[in-house]
Design an enzyme around this catalytic site. Structure first.
Site, mmCIF file in Angstrom:
data_model
loop_
_atom_site.group_PDB
_atom_site.id
_atom_site.type_symbol
_atom_site.label_atom_id
_atom_site.label_comp_id
_atom_site.label_asym_id
_atom_site.label_seq_id
_atom_site.Cartn_x
_atom_site.Cartn_y
_atom_site.Cartn_z
ATOM 1 N N SER A 181 -17.387 -53.849 -39.405
ATOM 2 C CA SER A 181 -18.560 -54.564 -40.010
ATOM 3 C C SER A 181 -18.417 -54.756 -41.298
ATOM 4 C CB SER A 181 -19.948 -54.085 -39.420
ATOM 5 O OG SER A 181 -19.956 -52.812 -39.632
ATOM 6 N N HIS A 209 -18.514 -57.954 -34.317
ATOM 7 C CA HIS A 209 -18.282 -59.112 -35.152
ATOM 8 C C HIS A 209 -16.994 -59.832 -34.858
ATOM 9 C CE1 HIS A 209 -21.084 -57.601 -38.221
ATOM 10 N NE2 HIS A 209 -20.941 -56.565 -37.765
ATOM 11 N N LYS A 241 -25.099 -62.554 -33.656
ATOM 12 C CA LYS A 241 -24.296 -62.708 -34.775
ATOM 13 C C LYS A 241 -23.509 -64.223 -34.571
ATOM 14 C CE LYS A 241 -24.196 -58.206 -36.222
ATOM 15 N NZ LYS A 241 -23.868 -56.851 -35.774
HETATM 16 C C1 LIG Z 1 -25.042 -55.494 -35.727
HETATM 17 C C2 LIG Z 1 -24.230 -54.532 -34.850
HETATM 18 C C3 LIG Z 1 -24.585 -54.010 -33.911
HETATM 19 C C4 LIG Z 1 -26.279 -53.848 -33.724
HETATM 20 O O1 LIG Z 1 -26.395 -55.171 -32.932
HETATM 21 P P1 LIG Z 1 -27.945 -55.793 -32.930
HETATM 22 O O2 LIG Z 1 -27.911 -56.633 -32.025
HETATM 23 O O3 LIG Z 1 -28.032 -56.408 -34.385
HETATM 24 O O4 LIG Z 1 -28.712 -54.559 -32.729
HETATM 25 C C5 LIG Z 1 -23.942 -53.103 -33.306
HETATM 26 N N1 LIG Z 1 -22.606 -52.978 -33.579
HETATM 27 C C6 LIG Z 1 -22.176 -53.548 -34.670
HETATM 28 C C7 LIG Z 1 -20.464 -53.106 -35.006
HETATM 29 C C8 LIG Z 1 -22.729 -54.380 -35.398
HETATM 30 O O5 LIG Z 1 -22.103 -54.954 -36.484
#
Ligand SMILES: *Cc1c(COP(=O)(O)O)cnc(C)c1O
Length: 392
Positions: A181, A209, A241
């Protein structure tokens, strides 16, 4: 009022401020998109995770409205009571098909999915091996599970092999981000899968991602590497995302999903996502599969940026995903640069420890399919100006 508490908190906050680690929030008005209003001022944003530009897509807004008409707003209960609607069920089936796995299970967020899966599958007698740069939710989940957690050097399959050779009792769980990330690089899943199969262990990939963004038809890191459910039996994807909505899912075997329904506490003891979100996400999924141009355009933008950044002599990382971090080093300098960029109408947040390792504060630049080539030119020009000005 507890003045002791207030005084202690004030001291802690002042120390954070002193170290340039104090976090503040911007107030965004209007829709989430590449051009938005932040604290009342128009900005060109390079810091959302809306990689495909779907968060404000007219078809998603329509689907959300239709979902609200049909299902109301709140789900009213947890999935196991009366909150599991037709929309949730249909989305789970579509996600299972998309990920080419027997089943998928929706969670209210990625954070909760990771907590739920890892706690449900391990006990204090197990060992979990995590990449050192894994997302905070994966680290927290391992801690909460009570299992022994070991963190291996980033993407270092040999180091992990040595550790697995040494302690082979039980069925160790190996966990990695698919696309990291804060660095944007892709995990060496084929090598990890081979190693894991030799050691009676299981590979779990959090592809928050990668899903939608890379791989054929947007099938993520697993698709990018042409791997199957056999190689990666536990796959987590998030919907906030690239999908442009909210929530998360776990995909895998019938037995995995049924176990999670019985045992994942963050699945059982929480209200189901609003069904309209699930309904809208079905539309995201269609756009992800059909509109390959979004991924292709992203690749054009990434190349344009990397070529331009190299020409300007910037310290960019070897990433081929829409996450393009520019390492600055000091937290205060990263903050100053981020603030100067905002003055020029460019929104990029400074990511500081403990989110990233000490001394690697950075501008985490992200691209969306809604960015244009002209936006990249504007970004490069602004970075050149601000970074030269803040050279020391
Ligand atoms: C954003 C993210 C999460 C958390 O997801 P949310 O739905 O925002 O709680 C978990 N793992 C990774 C690698 C992330 O980038």
């Amino acid at each position: 009022m507890d003045t002791d508490l207030t005084a202690r908190l004030a001291t802690g906050l002042a120390a954070r401020q002193q170290q340039h680690l104090y976090r503040t929030r911007r107030v965004i008005d209007g829709a989430q998109d590449v051009e938005l209003i932040s604290d009342g001022k128009p900005q060109l944003s390079f810091c959302s995770n809306d990689y495909l530009g779907l968060a404000n897509h007219p078809a998603l807004i329509k689907a959300m409205q239709a979902g609200a008409e049909r299902y109301g707003v709140g789900s009213g209960a947890s999935h196991l009571v009366s909150g599991h609607s037709h929309a949730h069920h249909a989305l789970e089936e579509a996600l299972a098909e998309f990920t080419q796995r027997p089943r998928a299970l929706l969670f209210s967020s990625g954070y909760m999915a990771n907590l739920g899966v890892i706690s449900a599958l391990t006990t204090k007698h197990d060992t979990i091996h995590e990449d050192r740069l894994n997302h905070a939710s994966l680290i927290d989940a391992a801690r909460l599970s009570g299992a022994t957690m070991r963190r291996y050097p980033h993407n270092d399959v040999d180091a992990l092999a040595t550790r697995l050779d040494k302690n082979s009792n039980g069925y160790p769980l190996i966990i990695t981000d698919g696309v990291f990330s804060m660095d944007g690089d892709i995990a060496p899943l084929p090598q990890l899968a081979t190693l894991v199969s030799k050691h009676n262990s299981t590979l779990m990939v959090d592809d928050a991602h990668g899903i939608g963004v890379i791989g054929k038809n947007g099938r993520g890191t697993v698709g990018h590497h042409n791997l199957s459910e056999n190689d990666v039996p536990i796959l987590v994807g998030t919907l906030g995302k690239a999908f442009g909505t909210s929530g998360a899912f776990v995909a895998g075997s019938e037995e995995l999903i049924e176990t999670l329904i019985q045992q994942a506490r963050t699945y059982i003891y929480t209200t189901a996502l609003p069904p309209a979100i699930a309904h809208a996400t079905l539309t995201s999924l269609k756009l992800i599969e059909i509109e390959a141009w979004r991924r292709e355009h992203l690749q054009t933008l990434i190349k344009l940026f990397k070529d331009g950044a190299a020409q300007l002599g910037f310290n960019i990382m070897p990433s081929n995903t829409p996450i393009q971090p520019l390492i600055i080093g000091d937290s205060d300098k990263a903050l100053r640069i981020s603030e100067a960029l905002q003055q020029l109408g460019i929104l990029i947040s400074a990511i500081r420890p403990p989110t990233v390792p000490d001394g690697t504060a950075r501008l985490r630049i992200t691209f969306s399919a809604n960015h244009t080539e002209k936006h990249i030119d504007q970004l490069l020009a602004a970075l050149d100006k601000v970074i030269k000005h803040n050279a020391r």
